[in-house]
Enzyme design. Structure first.
Site, mmCIF file in Angstrom:
data_model
loop_
_atom_site.group_PDB
_atom_site.id
_atom_site.type_symbol
_atom_site.label_atom_id
_atom_site.label_comp_id
_atom_site.label_asym_id
_atom_site.label_seq_id
_atom_site.Cartn_x
_atom_site.Cartn_y
_atom_site.Cartn_z
ATOM 1 N N GLU B 49 0.713 -1.296 0.106
ATOM 2 C CA GLU B 49 0.217 -0.038 0.162
ATOM 3 C C GLU B 49 0.877 1.211 -0.084
ATOM 4 O O GLU B 49 0.692 2.223 -0.890
ATOM 5 C CB GLU B 49 -1.048 0.104 1.218
ATOM 6 N N ASN B 53 1.380 3.980 -3.185
ATOM 7 C CA ASN B 53 0.953 5.345 -2.769
ATOM 8 C C ASN B 53 2.163 6.327 -3.365
ATOM 9 O O ASN B 53 1.756 7.382 -4.018
ATOM 10 C CB ASN B 53 0.657 5.348 -1.576
ATOM 11 N N ARG B 107 -8.740 3.739 -8.074
ATOM 12 C CA ARG B 107 -8.157 3.611 -6.647
ATOM 13 C C ARG B 107 -9.319 3.809 -5.663
ATOM 14 O O ARG B 107 -10.524 4.258 -6.035
ATOM 15 C CB ARG B 107 -7.162 4.772 -6.434
HETATM 16 N N1 LIG Z 1 2.887 8.956 -0.915
HETATM 17 C C1 LIG Z 1 1.901 9.964 -1.357
HETATM 18 N N2 LIG Z 1 2.227 11.011 -1.898
HETATM 19 C C2 LIG Z 1 1.059 11.964 -2.047
HETATM 20 N N3 LIG Z 1 -0.076 11.796 -1.688
HETATM 21 C C3 LIG Z 1 -0.619 10.546 -1.144
HETATM 22 C C4 LIG Z 1 0.661 9.607 -0.656
HETATM 23 N N4 LIG Z 1 0.075 8.355 -0.339
HETATM 24 C C5 LIG Z 1 -1.256 8.838 -0.073
HETATM 25 N N5 LIG Z 1 -1.519 10.071 -0.857
HETATM 26 C C6 LIG Z 1 -2.945 10.760 -1.099
HETATM 27 O O1 LIG Z 1 -3.698 10.111 -0.071
HETATM 28 C C7 LIG Z 1 -4.859 9.723 -0.730
HETATM 29 C C8 LIG Z 1 -5.547 8.206 0.192
HETATM 30 O O2 LIG Z 1 -4.481 7.406 0.090
HETATM 31 P P1 LIG Z 1 -4.916 5.861 0.124
HETATM 32 O O3 LIG Z 1 -4.052 4.704 -0.235
HETATM 33 O O4 LIG Z 1 -5.822 5.602 1.153
HETATM 34 O O5 LIG Z 1 -6.119 5.574 -1.042
HETATM 35 P P2 LIG Z 1 -5.839 5.719 -2.508
HETATM 36 O O6 LIG Z 1 -4.205 5.269 -2.914
HETATM 37 O O7 LIG Z 1 -6.170 6.589 -3.289
HETATM 38 O O8 LIG Z 1 -6.602 4.388 -3.267
HETATM 39 P P3 LIG Z 1 -6.224 2.768 -3.016
HETATM 40 O O9 LIG Z 1 -5.208 2.587 -1.880
HETATM 41 O O10 LIG Z 1 -7.338 2.042 -2.190
HETATM 42 O O11 LIG Z 1 -6.026 2.234 -4.219
HETATM 43 C C9 LIG Z 1 -4.427 9.390 -1.950
HETATM 44 O O12 LIG Z 1 -5.465 9.414 -3.001
HETATM 45 C C10 LIG Z 1 -3.675 10.510 -2.120
HETATM 46 O O13 LIG Z 1 -4.344 11.819 -2.561
HETATM 47 MG MG LIG Z 2 -3.273 3.932 -1.867
#
Ligand SMILES: Nc1ncnc2c1ncn2[C@@H]1O[C@H](COP(=O)(O)OP(=O)(O)OP(=O)(O)O)[C@@H](O)[C@H]1O
Ligand SMILES: [Mg+2]
Lengths: 108, 154
Positions: B49, B53, B107
């Site tokens: 995860e 990200n 996502r």
């Molecule tokens: N390393 C990162 N850099 C920039 N933004 C981030 C980062 N990690 C998370 N985010 C932000 O936080 C939000 C939520 O992250 P999360 O992993 O919970 O969901 P997601 O990645 O959008 O979906 P999923 O993980 O279910 O595929 C992301 O949509 C993004 O906007």
């Molecule tokens: Mg994610």
């Protein structure tokens, strides 16, 4: 990913054979959509029997295919979901819209 | 955290093919603590995860470096995953279940929820425009089990 198409039953079974992460789902998504749109089956069943690993990308994949099938009135179900996978689907609230069935052979 | 017994660092390019590499490498390193199959699966998922990200949000599929550090104590693993990408503007909002800024990429917004549930502790540090660092900890309980078994036998 393997596909089994039961024409008479209007059923398409998509067996996932790879780890379901962001990398793998990109390819699976394209192939699954192609197969679903080609056959427009009444029921699409995702078989997770061979899935050893899955992260949130698996949730996105299933919701996306649900939308593909919904377009023409098809439904989505899942089979052979391990407790590990089920925990993730449950967390995402997915089981409320996409049920887990015991076996697709039984219900055919 | 009690004294560090071992440590490893990984740095790799933000290619999606490295997602499986990263989680397998951390899992192999963690195996020194003799975790259960469930504990290893939880660690793999959480690492996947955070690394994903960094790749899709932090760098938005441009090239950048993802850094992974893992530290072991007697009964705990600490994992740090960082990038120097776009950063997160509102961390609380980002952590909320089902929140995503990339719904167009299918996502689901479950990444942080999974990290929080599968690990014992999650810390998110981020500065908009500078990058993001995720720190996660997990107690390896099988270690306790082995110790207590040893005491029983004695
Ligand atoms: N390393 C990162 N850099 C920039 N933004 C981030 C980062 N990690 C998370 N985010 C932000 O936080 C939000 C939520 O992250 P999360 O992993 O919970 O969901 P997601 O990645 O959008 O979906 P999923 O993980 O279910 O595929 C992301 O949509 C993004 O906007
Ligand atoms: Mg994610």
């Amino acid at each position: 990913m393997n596909v089994k198409h039961f024409v008479e039953d209007k059923l398409l079974v998509i067996e996932i054979t790879e780890d379901l992460d962001h990398h793998a789902t990109e390819k699976i998504r394209r192939r699954a959509d192609y197969e679903i749109q080609r056959f427009m089956p009444k029921r699409v069943i995702f078989d997770f029997n061979r899935v050893v690993f899955m992260d949130s990308a698996g949730v996105g994949l299933i919701i996306g295919r649900y939308k593909t099938a919904c377009c023409y009135g098809g439904t989505l179900e899942m089979v052979n979901v391990s407790p590990k996978l089920k925990r993730i689907f449950e967390m995402a609230g997915l089981l409320k819209i996409i049920p887990i069935v015991d076996s697709y052979k039984e219900v055919v | 955290m009690s004294s560090i017994k071992n440590e490893m660092k990984l740095e790799f390019l933000s290619k999606s093919s490295n997602e499986s590499f990263a989680r397998i490498a951390v899992a192999a390193f963690a195996s020194q603590l003799d975790p259960t199959i469930e504990e290893i699966a939880d660690i793999k998922t959480a690492v996947s995860e955070a690394v994903t990200n960094s790749i899709i949000h932090g760098y938005s599929d441009t090239d950048g470096i993802v850094k992974v550090i893992a530290r072991l104590t007697d009964d705990e693993i600490e994992i740090e995953i960082s990038d120097t990408g776009i950063g997160i503007e509102n961390i609380e909002e980002a952590k909320a279940p089902l929140f995503t800024t990339k719904s167009n990429l299918e996502r689901s917004g479950m990444g942080f929820t999974i990290m929080e549930n599968f690990m014992d502790n999650l810390k998110v540090e981020s500065i908009s425009g500078l990058g993001t660092k995720i720190t996660m900890k997990k107690k390896i309980k099988s270690h306790e089990r082995i110790n207590s078994k040893y005491i029983e036998i004695k």
